[in-house]
Design a protein around this motif. Sequence first.
Motif, PDB file in Angstrom:
ATOM      1  N   ALA A  25      -0.607  26.582 -17.196  1.00  0.00           N
ATOM      2  CA  ALA A  25       0.774  26.559 -16.709  1.00  0.00           C
ATOM      3  C   ALA A  25       1.556  27.727 -17.308  1.00  0.00           C
ATOM      4  O   ALA A  25       1.182  28.282 -18.342  1.00  0.00           O
ATOM      5  N   ASP A  26       2.650  28.079 -16.665  1.00  0.00           N
ATOM      6  CA  ASP A  26       3.464  29.210 -17.103  1.00  0.00           C
ATOM      7  C   ASP A  26       4.227  28.858 -18.383  1.00  0.00           C
ATOM      8  O   ASP A  26       5.122  28.014 -18.371  1.00  0.00           O
ATOM      9  N   LEU A  27       3.848  29.511 -19.478  1.00  0.00           N
ATOM     10  CA  LEU A  27       4.458  29.199 -20.772  1.00  0.00           C
ATOM     11  C   LEU A  27       5.949  29.521 -20.804  1.00  0.00           C
ATOM     12  O   LEU A  27       6.744  28.765 -21.369  1.00  0.00           O
ATOM     13  N   ALA A  28       6.330  30.634 -20.212  1.00  0.00           N
ATOM     14  CA  ALA A  28       7.741  31.011 -20.211  1.00  0.00           C
ATOM     15  C   ALA A  28       8.588  29.944 -19.521  1.00  0.00           C
ATOM     16  O   ALA A  28       9.673  29.592 -20.000  1.00  0.00           O
ATOM     17  N   ALA A  29       8.094  29.424 -18.415  1.00  0.00           N
ATOM     18  CA  ALA A  29       8.836  28.392 -17.687  1.00  0.00           C
ATOM     19  C   ALA A  29       8.991  27.132 -18.532  1.00  0.00           C
ATOM     20  O   ALA A  29      10.056  26.496 -18.539  1.00  0.00           O
ATOM     21  N   MET A  30       7.929  26.761 -19.247  1.00  0.00           N
ATOM     22  CA  MET A  30       8.008  25.566 -20.092  1.00  0.00           C
ATOM     23  C   MET A  30       8.957  25.778 -21.269  1.00  0.00           C
ATOM     24  O   MET A  30       9.736  24.897 -21.625  1.00  0.00           O
ATOM     25  N   ASP A  62      12.524  26.062 -17.283  1.00  0.00           N
ATOM     26  CA  ASP A  62      12.671  26.442 -15.876  1.00  0.00           C
ATOM     27  C   ASP A  62      11.803  25.524 -15.019  1.00  0.00           C
ATOM     28  O   ASP A  62      10.735  25.901 -14.533  1.00  0.00           O
ATOM     29  N   THR A  63      12.266  24.304 -14.843  1.00  0.00           N
ATOM     30  CA  THR A  63      11.499  23.293 -14.123  1.00  0.00           C
ATOM     31  C   THR A  63      11.242  23.699 -12.681  1.00  0.00           C
ATOM     32  O   THR A  63      10.177  23.421 -12.131  1.00  0.00           O
ATOM     33  N   ARG A  64      12.212  24.367 -12.082  1.00  0.00           N
ATOM     34  CA  ARG A  64      12.060  24.757 -10.680  1.00  0.00           C
ATOM     35  C   ARG A  64      10.864  25.683 -10.496  1.00  0.00           C
ATOM     36  O   ARG A  64      10.031  25.466  -9.600  1.00  0.00           O
ATOM     37  N   TYR A  65      10.788  26.723 -11.321  1.00  0.00           N
ATOM     38  CA  TYR A  65       9.666  27.660 -11.220  1.00  0.00           C
ATOM     39  C   TYR A  65       8.349  26.961 -11.527  1.00  0.00           C
ATOM     40  O   TYR A  65       7.351  27.133 -10.820  1.00  0.00           O
ATOM     41  N   LYS A  84       6.901  19.973 -24.380  1.00  0.00           N
ATOM     42  CA  LYS A  84       5.682  19.252 -24.003  1.00  0.00           C
ATOM     43  C   LYS A  84       6.003  18.139 -23.011  1.00  0.00           C
ATOM     44  O   LYS A  84       5.287  17.946 -22.017  1.00  0.00           O
ATOM     45  N   VAL A  85       7.067  17.413 -23.272  1.00  0.00           N
ATOM     46  CA  VAL A  85       7.472  16.331 -22.375  1.00  0.00           C
ATOM     47  C   VAL A  85       7.824  16.885 -21.003  1.00  0.00           C
ATOM     48  O   VAL A  85       7.418  16.342 -19.968  1.00  0.00           O
ATOM     49  N   LEU A  86       8.569  17.988 -20.964  1.00  0.00           N
ATOM     50  CA  LEU A  86       8.931  18.620 -19.692  1.00  0.00           C
ATOM     51  C   LEU A  86       7.672  19.014 -18.921  1.00  0.00           C
ATOM     52  O   LEU A  86       7.562  18.773 -17.716  1.00  0.00           O
ATOM     53  N   ALA A  87       6.713  19.622 -19.619  1.00  0.00           N
ATOM     54  CA  ALA A  87       5.479  20.070 -18.972  1.00  0.00           C
ATOM     55  C   ALA A  87       4.682  18.894 -18.427  1.00  0.00           C
ATOM     56  O   ALA A  87       4.170  18.943 -17.295  1.00  0.00           O
TER      57      ALA A  87
END
Length: 239
Positions: A108-113, A117-120, A155-158
């Motif tokens: 998964a995209d680390l920058a987004a996590m 950036d949930t949308r991306y 982590k929770v978001l991901a």
Amino acid sequence: MDALPQSSPDEPALSGEEMARRIDHTLLKAEATREQILRLCDEAMRYGFCAVCVNGRWVSTAAERLHGSGVRVASVVGFPLGADTTKAKVAQTKEAIHDGADEIDMVADLAAMIEGDTRYLLRQLQAVWNACRAMRPPVLLKVIIESAALTTEQKVLACRAAEQIGADFVKTSTGLHPAGGATVEDIRLIRETSPRYKIKASGGIRTAQQAIAMVEAGAERIGTSAGIAIVEELRTARR
């Protein structure tokens, strides 16, 4: 996976054969050769591992060697950084599936996590999931979140993003990030956050004790390059 069997204090919770069925036998070194990939596949068949995990370069080789054996082929996508564009990840996924991959382990995209950036993140995960589910039978998707590099909130978001798009597994790590690999604490957190989803513990798992701890914490799969040593250690302990 089935529930853990009961064992005596002197006996490991899982036999070597039971653990083997949970292991993704892994070789992701850039310098891996065809001979080494073929040996990996032969070892997977001999020990009864669940899957082999290889770079996209070697998917067709592994698929040909393992045809009809029951051992699955997993290919990594966006490995090891996760920073590829969505278009690139989808293309890698489609190529791996075309070459014979049964499972996709996508970073998964680390920058987004990290940025939240949930949308991306969701858009990218959904695109790869769509590529996996367009196949018949559907190809299994594991989302690698690089848990050691994230805060608890990240982590929770991901995990929730992976759950939202319907990923089959959350996978802890690539095994190559300097922050580290799988931990029992992260397995427990993922299990609490996404109790309906499966977990693959990967990164730094080299002993039977470590593997059993991950399973007991809630992991259904173990990604490791030390699968043979782990299985042999468990076999010895049961004698």
